[in-house]
Write an enzyme that holds these catalytic residues in place. Structure first.
Site, PDB file in Angstrom:
ATOM      1  N   GLU A 196      49.596  34.009  41.428  1.00 13.05           N
ATOM      2  CA  GLU A 196      49.667  32.343  41.081  1.00 13.05           C
ATOM      3  C   GLU A 196      49.152  31.587  42.184  1.00 13.05           C
ATOM      4  O   GLU A 196      49.418  30.383  42.267  1.00 13.05           O
ATOM      5  CB  GLU A 196      51.194  32.094  40.867  1.00 13.05           C
ATOM      6  CG  GLU A 196      51.624  32.257  39.487  1.00 13.05           C
ATOM      7  CD  GLU A 196      50.434  31.619  38.624  1.00 13.05           C
ATOM      8  OE1 GLU A 196      50.460  32.503  37.536  1.00 13.05           O
ATOM      9  OE2 GLU A 196      50.008  30.774  38.649  1.00 13.05           O
TER      10      GLU A 196
HETATM   11  C1  LIG Z   1      50.984  42.430  41.184  1.00 11.52           C
HETATM   12  C2  LIG Z   1      50.125  41.369  40.745  1.00 11.52           C
HETATM   13  C3  LIG Z   1      50.408  40.741  39.493  1.00 11.52           C
HETATM   14  C4  LIG Z   1      49.564  39.941  39.315  1.00 11.52           C
HETATM   15  N1  LIG Z   1      49.631  39.333  37.976  1.00 11.52           N
HETATM   16  C5  LIG Z   1      48.520  38.378  37.468  1.00 11.52           C
HETATM   17  C6  LIG Z   1      48.653  37.960  36.024  1.00 11.52           C
HETATM   18  O1  LIG Z   1      49.545  38.153  35.371  1.00 11.52           O
HETATM   19  N2  LIG Z   1      47.454  37.438  35.642  1.00 11.52           N
HETATM   20  C7  LIG Z   1      46.319  37.090  36.472  1.00 11.52           C
HETATM   21  O2  LIG Z   1      45.629  36.567  35.970  1.00 11.52           O
HETATM   22  N3  LIG Z   1      46.487  37.592  37.656  1.00 11.52           N
HETATM   23  C8  LIG Z   1      47.562  38.244  38.260  1.00 11.52           C
HETATM   24  N4  LIG Z   1      47.479  38.584  39.583  1.00 11.52           N
HETATM   25  C9  LIG Z   1      45.981  38.542  40.403  1.00 11.52           C
HETATM   26  C10 LIG Z   1      46.395  37.231  41.603  1.00 11.52           C
HETATM   27  O3  LIG Z   1      46.679  36.166  40.824  1.00 11.52           O
HETATM   28  C11 LIG Z   1      45.386  37.502  42.374  1.00 11.52           C
HETATM   29  O4  LIG Z   1      45.221  38.390  43.055  1.00 11.52           O
HETATM   30  C12 LIG Z   1      45.261  36.230  43.246  1.00 11.52           C
HETATM   31  O5  LIG Z   1      45.122  34.940  42.875  1.00 11.52           O
HETATM   32  C13 LIG Z   1      44.478  36.592  44.562  1.00 11.52           C
HETATM   33  O6  LIG Z   1      43.038  36.597  44.194  1.00 11.52           O
HETATM   34  P1  LIG Z   1      42.455  37.839  44.810  1.00 11.52           P
HETATM   35  O7  LIG Z   1      43.397  39.040  44.799  1.00 11.52           O
HETATM   36  O8  LIG Z   1      41.140  38.093  44.187  1.00 11.52           O
HETATM   37  O9  LIG Z   1      42.121  37.514  46.078  1.00 11.52           O
HETATM   38  P2  LIG Z   1      40.899  36.877  46.766  1.00 11.52           P
HETATM   39  O10 LIG Z   1      40.678  35.568  46.105  1.00 11.52           O
HETATM   40  O11 LIG Z   1      39.829  37.717  47.123  1.00 11.52           O
HETATM   41  O12 LIG Z   1      41.652  36.361  48.329  1.00 11.52           O
HETATM   42  C14 LIG Z   1      41.575  37.156  49.352  1.00 11.52           C
HETATM   43  C15 LIG Z   1      41.832  36.203  50.521  1.00 11.52           C
HETATM   44  O13 LIG Z   1      41.106  35.230  50.617  1.00 11.52           O
HETATM   45  C16 LIG Z   1      41.977  33.850  50.640  1.00 11.52           C
HETATM   46  N5  LIG Z   1      40.945  32.891  50.141  1.00 11.52           N
HETATM   47  C17 LIG Z   1      40.267  33.182  48.930  1.00 11.52           C
HETATM   48  N6  LIG Z   1      39.636  32.049  48.608  1.00 11.52           N
HETATM   49  C18 LIG Z   1      39.856  31.222  49.395  1.00 11.52           C
HETATM   50  C19 LIG Z   1      39.736  29.344  49.683  1.00 11.52           C
HETATM   51  N7  LIG Z   1      38.933  29.036  48.591  1.00 11.52           N
HETATM   52  N8  LIG Z   1      40.356  28.900  50.706  1.00 11.52           N
HETATM   53  C20 LIG Z   1      41.018  29.562  51.407  1.00 11.52           C
HETATM   54  N9  LIG Z   1      41.514  31.049  51.349  1.00 11.52           N
HETATM   55  C21 LIG Z   1      40.746  31.481  50.235  1.00 11.52           C
HETATM   56  C22 LIG Z   1      43.044  34.415  49.958  1.00 11.52           C
HETATM   57  O14 LIG Z   1      44.057  33.008  50.473  1.00 11.52           O
HETATM   58  C23 LIG Z   1      43.443  35.464  50.433  1.00 11.52           C
HETATM   59  O15 LIG Z   1      44.076  35.529  51.755  1.00 11.52           O
HETATM   60  C24 LIG Z   1      48.196  39.330  39.859  1.00 11.52           C
HETATM   61  C25 LIG Z   1      48.055  40.289  41.139  1.00 11.52           C
HETATM   62  C26 LIG Z   1      49.003  41.477  41.611  1.00 11.52           C
HETATM   63  C27 LIG Z   1      48.727  42.024  42.754  1.00 11.52           C
END
Ligand SMILES: Cc1cc2nc3c(=O)[nH]c(=O)nc-3n(C[C@H](O)[C@H](O)[C@H](O)COP(=O)(O)OP(=O)(O)OC[C@H]3O[C@@H](n4cnc5c(N)ncnc54)[C@H](O)[C@@H]3O)c2cc1C
Length: 593
Positions: A436
């Site tokens: 989220e």
């Molecule tokens: C168990 C689980 C359930 C989930 N459920 C859902 C779901 O129901 N529906 C859905 O759509 N998604 C879901 N997700 C996905 C989740 O919302 C994302 O994992 C999350 O938004 C982070 O995206 P990412 O994993 O690609 O990390 P990334 O975006 O790659 O981020 C990696 C790191 O970089 C930082 N970062 C990235 N961009 C920026 C920025 N612009 N400024 C500062 N810091 C930044 C982040 O804070 C983080 O620390 C789920 C994930 C998990 C693990």
């Protein structure tokens, strides 16, 4: 787990901090009287302790599995969900026009706190459905609403949120899933990852809300549209039709919430999944934000629920475990006699209460923003809700990391051993600062959209309210209040300075706001938590002055004093960090990390 202790805490916070009684003045909320609220929360607590909580460990151990293309949930989940639906819980705060009960979101938040305490993996499923309902109700056509909402409000169908793709996590501008118009509907093709409760056998149908891009859509977030993609198509008479071309192709193996299936979803393997547009083409992200903002408040409640559970669990152990000697006590003592164990427990307790207060205040703002008769009230409460949402999401979930980790620590070595259960709370909590929108993303939202964009208007109003409160707190006699007053004034001064600094210098370099953002958010959360703890203490003092001898009120004052002495000073450390700028963070070249 007993729900009596948290129930009293919850009712106190609902009344004294979130002023739940003021909601009865809004059209439709007349029935949310104190007696009704108490009766509903007691029932929610009973369901939590007798039905949902016994499945928490089973869910962790068995997890959800993909067997022959179907998601199999842990033993007991199907029956528990059926009972949840039969008791009418999915419709608690949903619109009456779709057969919901139309009660305040605040009441729903309190009930979901208990369900999250009991079993967060289970509670996630109805939580996402509720967010999907809110988005469809706000942006869907009448036909879409009439087709899907009654069954979602009753809980017969669940909802999901399909945003994430391998290359599109925090950055949704990179979404690639395609939507092509075909007559009255669209054909969706693409892959989504990490979709919570993306498939299961607990209901006849699952309604996916999917972000996708039309062939001629503009680049970036301005070219994203929102679609409903049902697992089974729905016939004109409302009955279940053909299987849609949308399926879970694998489940993730995770650190926690094992019972919640986290699905890789494939849309359109056999030509295209039928989808229906919600809102306008290319304006889908705004529609999805309705669901995301709802979920952000609810994920904050997950933090509060898990914290409460970890605290109670650690408290029971600390009273039971005998170890060592303590000044003034005869013989070997239970570990709760040791000052440092008491410090840990109070840290857990006070952070949980502060987080609960903040989350309830934000949920009440949500109710006022959508239901107040006066437009000015609606607007100012919406502004307050928007400001508080990223803080509730990020601060309450960051506090849950601290609280659940302390829960393990109180157990000593047994905390590291799975059979005590303390480790599960910590593992389950780890996701809530990530999904989220990570803490970093929430902090960027707070500092960028909620503070800099309106040139500090919303935060200045809140700070003005804190200034008024400072005078009230100062006027209260008693040693405990003198401590709270000193710490509150220092934290408020720091917050005022940090806000001023952000407004003046936040745009000085391209990285200043980003470097300051998380510490600014944590500073706000800590200070607002201290405000609500002191407010609780004043309310408790009024009860004592009126003759109450209930230990609950003395405990409130002592817990608020602990927060003032042990947690509030963090505000000033955050302020120092905020105001140190981006230099130390950005000067190091990437090669030298
Ligand atoms: C168990 C689980 C359930 C989930 N459920 C859902 C779901 O129901 N529906 C859905 O759509 N998604 C879901 N997700 C996905 C989740 O919302 C994302 O994992 C999350 O938004 C982070 O995206 P990412 O994993 O690609 O990390 P990334 O975006 O790659 O981020 C990696 C790191 O970089 C930082 N970062 C990235 N961009 C920026 C920025 N612009 N400024 C500062 N810091 C930044 C982040 O804070 C983080 O620390 C789920 C994930 C998990 C693990």
């Amino acid at each position: 787990m007993s729900y009596e202790a948290p129930l009293k805490e919850m009712q106190f916070a609902l009344t004294e901090l979130a002023d739940i009684n003021s909601l009865t003045q809004h059209p439709g909320f007349e029935d949310a009287t104190p007696d009704m609220v108490e009766a509903i929360l007691k029932e929610a607590g009973k369901l939590a302790s007798s039905v949902i909580e016994p499945l928490n460990k089973i869910g962790d151990e068995q997890g959800s599995r993909l067997v022959d293309g179907k998601v199999v949930n842990p033993d007991g989940f199907l029956e528990a969900y059926q009972q949840f639906v039969e008791n009418g819980w999915p419709g608690l705060h949903q619109p009456t026009e779709f057969d919901g009960q139309g009660l305040p979101f605040l009441l729903q938040s309190a009930a979901s706190e208990m369900w999250n305490s009991a079993n967060m993996a289970f509670a996630l499923c109805p939580m996402l459905t509720a967010g999907a309902i809110e988005s469809i109700n706000a942006h869907g056509s009448d036909e879409i609403k009439n087709t899907y909402l009654p069954k979602m409000v009753s809980g017969e169908w669940t909802g999901t949120m399909n945003l994430t793709e391998p290359q599109a996590g925090s950055d949704l501008s990179a979404v690639r899933t395609q939507a092509t118009k075909e007559g009255e509907h669209y054909l969706i093709k693409g892959s989504k990852i990490f979709i919570t409760w993306g498939d299961h056998e607990m209901t006849d149908n699952i309604i996916h809300l999917v972000l996708a891009r039309l062939p001629d859509a503009p680049e970036g977030v301005k070219g994203i549209s929102l679609f409903i993609v049902p697992k089974y198509l729905v016939n004109e008479d409302g009955s279940i039709g053909e299987r849609n071309d949308a399926k879970a192709v694998s489940l993730e193996h995770k650190l926690g919430i094992h019972a919640s299936p986290t699905c890789v979803m494939s849309f359109g393997d056999e030509g295209g999944a039928v989808g229906y547009l919600v809102g306008e083409e290319n304006k889908g992200l705004a529609c999805m934000f309705t669901m995301m903002n709802h979920a952000r408040l609810e994920v904050g409640m997950e933090g509060v629920g898990l914290s409460e559970r970890a605290y109670q669990h650690a408290l029971a152990y600390a009273k039971d475990r005998t170890q060592g000697y303590s000044p003034g006590s005869e013989g070997r003592v239970s570990i709760i006699h040791h000052a440092d164990v008491r410090r840990m427990l109070l840290q857990m307790k006070s952070l949980t209460e502060a987080g609960r207060g903040l989350a309830y205040v934000a949920s009440a703002a949500h109710d006022h923003a959508f239901h107040a008769a006066d437009e000015n009230v609606r607007n100012s409460q919406r502004q307050r809700m928007d400001l508080l949402t990223p803080i509730v999401k990020a601060w309450c979930t960051e506090c849950a990391q601290e609280v659940t980790t302390l829960g393990v620590q109180v157990h000593g070595g047994m905390g590291f051993i799975e059979e005590t259960g303390a480790a599960q709370f910590m593992r389950d909590a780890r996701i809530i600062t990530i999904y989220e929108g990570t803490t970093g993303i929430q902090a960027g939202d707070l500092i960028g959209r909620k503070v800099l964009r309106d040139k500090g208007a919303a935060i200045s109003e809140l700070i003005a309210e804190l200034n008024e409160f400072e005078a009230t707190l100062k006027a209260q006699s008693g040693d405990e209040f003198a401590i709270m007053s000193t710490q509150f004034s220092a934290a408020l001064k720091s917050l005022t300075e940090s806000t001023q600094w952000v407004l003046e210098k936040g745009m000085e370099t391209p990285h200043t706001a980003g470097a300051a953002s998380v510490n600014f958010l944590m500073q706000m959360g800590t200070t607002l938590g201290g405000w609500l703890m002191a407010k609780s203490a004043l309310a408790a003092q009024r009860e004592i002055d009126a003759g109450s001898t209930d230990e609950f009120f003395k405990t409130k004052i002592l817990t608020a004093r602990f927060y003032a002495e042990h947690i509030m000073p963090r505000s000033q450390a955050y302020a120092t960090t905020v105001q140190s700028g981006a230099g130390a963070i950005m000067d190091l070249s990437i090669e030298n990390f």
